[in-house]
Structures are given as structure tokens and as C-alpha cells.
Scaffold this motif. Structure first.
Motif, mmCIF file in Angstrom:
data_model
loop_
_atom_site.group_PDB
_atom_site.id
_atom_site.type_symbol
_atom_site.label_atom_id
_atom_site.label_comp_id
_atom_site.label_asym_id
_atom_site.label_seq_id
_atom_site.Cartn_x
_atom_site.Cartn_y
_atom_site.Cartn_z
ATOM 1 N N HIS A 98 0.833 -1.210 0.000
ATOM 2 C CA HIS A 98 0.000 0.000 0.000
ATOM 3 C C HIS A 98 0.869 1.262 0.000
ATOM 4 O O HIS A 98 0.520 2.260 -0.641
ATOM 5 N N TRP A 99 1.998 1.211 0.730
ATOM 6 C CA TRP A 99 2.915 2.350 0.759
ATOM 7 C C TRP A 99 3.481 2.602 -0.640
ATOM 8 O O TRP A 99 3.503 3.718 -1.125
ATOM 9 N N ASP A 100 3.939 1.544 -1.291
ATOM 10 C CA ASP A 100 4.509 1.681 -2.632
ATOM 11 C C ASP A 100 3.498 2.253 -3.615
ATOM 12 O O ASP A 100 3.836 3.050 -4.490
ATOM 13 N N ALA A 101 2.225 1.828 -3.481
ATOM 14 C CA ALA A 101 1.174 2.271 -4.396
ATOM 15 C C ALA A 101 0.525 3.578 -3.957
ATOM 16 O O ALA A 101 -0.403 4.059 -4.612
ATOM 17 N N MET A 115 -0.838 8.242 13.508
ATOM 18 C CA MET A 115 0.183 7.635 12.653
ATOM 19 C C MET A 115 -0.155 7.873 11.184
ATOM 20 O O MET A 115 0.733 8.156 10.369
ATOM 21 N N LEU A 116 -1.429 7.786 10.840
ATOM 22 C CA LEU A 116 -1.850 7.995 9.455
ATOM 23 C C LEU A 116 -1.499 9.398 8.985
ATOM 24 O O LEU A 116 -0.983 9.580 7.869
ATOM 25 N N GLU A 117 -1.763 10.394 9.812
ATOM 26 C CA GLU A 117 -1.447 11.771 9.425
ATOM 27 C C GLU A 117 0.050 11.951 9.191
ATOM 28 O O GLU A 117 0.471 12.617 8.251
ATOM 29 N N PHE A 118 0.829 11.347 10.045
ATOM 30 C CA PHE A 118 2.281 11.453 9.875
ATOM 31 C C PHE A 118 2.723 10.774 8.578
ATOM 32 O O PHE A 118 3.525 11.312 7.808
ATOM 33 N N LEU A 119 2.202 9.582 8.327
ATOM 34 C CA LEU A 119 2.591 8.842 7.123
ATOM 35 C C LEU A 119 2.140 9.559 5.854
ATOM 36 O O LEU A 119 2.840 9.526 4.833
ATOM 37 N N LYS A 120 0.996 10.208 5.905
ATOM 38 C CA LYS A 120 0.527 10.968 4.733
ATOM 39 C C LYS A 120 1.524 12.057 4.381
ATOM 40 O O LYS A 120 1.839 12.272 3.205
ATOM 41 N N ARG A 121 2.013 12.766 5.401
ATOM 42 C CA ARG A 121 2.990 13.819 5.142
ATOM 43 C C ARG A 121 4.282 13.249 4.573
ATOM 44 O O ARG A 121 4.857 13.793 3.634
ATOM 45 N N GLU A 122 4.723 12.132 5.148
ATOM 46 C CA GLU A 122 5.957 11.505 4.671
ATOM 47 C C GLU A 122 5.820 11.027 3.225
ATOM 48 O O GLU A 122 6.707 11.219 2.410
ATOM 49 N N ARG A 123 4.679 10.421 2.925
ATOM 50 C CA ARG A 123 4.481 9.872 1.573
ATOM 51 C C ARG A 123 4.339 10.991 0.550
ATOM 52 O O ARG A 123 4.808 10.864 -0.598
ATOM 53 N N LEU A 126 7.465 12.088 -1.036
ATOM 54 C CA LEU A 126 8.061 11.181 -2.016
ATOM 55 C C LEU A 126 7.423 11.314 -3.392
ATOM 56 O O LEU A 126 7.912 10.733 -4.354
ATOM 57 N N GLY A 127 6.316 12.054 -3.476
ATOM 58 C CA GLY A 127 5.628 12.218 -4.757
ATOM 59 C C GLY A 127 4.536 11.175 -4.943
ATOM 60 O O GLY A 127 4.376 10.250 -4.153
ATOM 61 N N GLU A 128 3.793 11.344 -6.025
ATOM 62 C CA GLU A 128 2.628 10.492 -6.277
ATOM 63 C C GLU A 128 2.987 9.150 -6.913
ATOM 64 O O GLU A 128 2.199 8.238 -6.937
#
Length: 198
Positions: A98-101, A115-123, A126-128
Motif C-alpha cells: 500500500h505504501w509503494d502504491a 500515525m496515518l497523518e504522519f505517514l501521509k505527510r511523509e508519503r 516522495l511524490g505520487e
């Protein structure tokens, strides 16, 4: 190379030379790893192996990025370690896909809202685009379980090799997850923190 410099070499000499070359390679690799950050912040992107720590680490994981000294095993009666570890291994692989996609809506099923909010910012940084990650030799270990008044906490450590293609050598990783489960039947385990281990 055309002379007879290797004429008197024995198999043991070749093994010693190989060992020296291997040790030099390991030394150089260790120096490179020391130049990279040793620990990621508690909410760091789980699949960004070289993530930079935040300036002020927020510690969803439990106070600091340092490993817990001694594990607590205080499991509730319903806890089944074998099935928990099997599910954790499956969740790790699913989260990686899911992270890769960039499927944050699916990641939401596995993590706490913070955790979701943090991961959204991190992802987003990295771009779409789709990323490609392969995990080999995945090992999961239970480090502790604590049945508390408001929830059950568990800590797991995952080890393996992360690759960008099936054919590259990859990079060994070790990361620990802090998971929480609310009391009640059929409650899901959610990832509340991730720590990159040095």
C-alpha cells in the motif's frame, strides 16, 4: 598479471585474501551506515529506510527512539502469540504494498489516526509515483505485550532485506512496531509507532 606472482599461492592464501577483501568491504559499508541517521523518529515512515529524523521527535513509540531495555510480557488470556506473529507478518507485507502504491486509504485500516497523518505527510514528500520495494528474509519477533486498563500494547521487531528490484543486493533493515488494541471483541491491532533500529 603475465608473470608468475601467483605461482606459489595455495588455496588457503586465496581464502585469506578473500577474507581480507570481505572485511574491508564490511568496514566501508559500516562507515557509510554511521554517516546516516541511526534512529528514525517514532512516527517515521515505515518503508523509507533512510528516513531523516524529525527535529523534535514526537514519541508515539514511548518517550525516545532508544530500544526498550527489557520486554514486558503481560498478555491477556485471549492473546495467541503464533497467530499474532503470522498476522503481523502479513500486515507488514500489505502495508509495504500500500505504501509503494500510495494507497493511504488502505493504510488507514492498519494504523492509528495520528500515525496515518504522519505517514501521509511523509508519503507526500516522495511524490505520487509508484515505488517498487521487495522484502526478502522477513523475520518477526515479539518483544513484549502489556495488557493495560484502557488497551493492550504489543511491541514487535521486523528484520529482513529491502530491495528496489528482485535482482539487487538490497539493504538489511530492523524496525520495531508499537501496536495497540482497544478492549472488546473483534478489535483490530493498529500500528501506533515505528522505530528504525540502528
Amino acid at each position: 598479471f603475465m608473470g608468475d606472482g601467483f605461482q606459489g599461492m595455495q588455496i588457503l592464501d586465496f581464502l585469506i585474501m578473500g577474507l581480507i577483501a570481505f572485511l574491508v568491504f564490511r568496514f566501508i559499508a559500516a562507515r557509510r551506515r554511521q554517516q546516516q541517521p541511526q534512529h528514525a523518529a517514532a512516527g517515521h515512515a515505515p518503508y523509507q529506510r533512510e528516513a531523516q529524523p524529525q527535529a523534535a521527535p514526537q514519541s508515539i513509540f514511548g518517550g525516545s527512539a532508544a530500544p526498550v531495555a527489557s520486554p514486558v510480557i503481560n498478555a491477556p488470556a485471549w492473546f495467541n502469540e503464533a497467530s499474532f506473529l503470522a498476522a503481523a507478518r502479513s500486515h507488514f507485507q500489505s502495508l509495504q504494498q500500500h505504501w509503494d502504491a500510495n494507497e493511504m486509504d488502505k493504510i488507514a485500516e492498519f494504523v492509528t489516526p495520528q500515525m496515518l497523518e504522519f505517514l501521509k505527510r511523509e508519503r507526500a514528500e516522495l511524490g505520487e509515483g509508484f515505488q517498487s520495494t521487495y522484502i526478502d528474509d522477513l523475520d518477526v519477533q515479539l518483544d513484549g505485550v502489556d495488557d493495560r486498563a484502557d488497551q493492550t500494547d504489543a511491541t514487535l521487531t521486523f528484520r529482513g532485506v529491502s530491495k528496489t528490484s528482485r535482482f539487487d543486493q538490497g539493504e538489511a533493515f530492523s524496525e520495531s512496531w508499537h501496536m495497540v488494541r482497544a478492549h472488546g471483541e473483534n478489535q483490530p491491532w493498529l500500528v501506533a509507532g515505528i522505530r528504525q533500529n540502528g
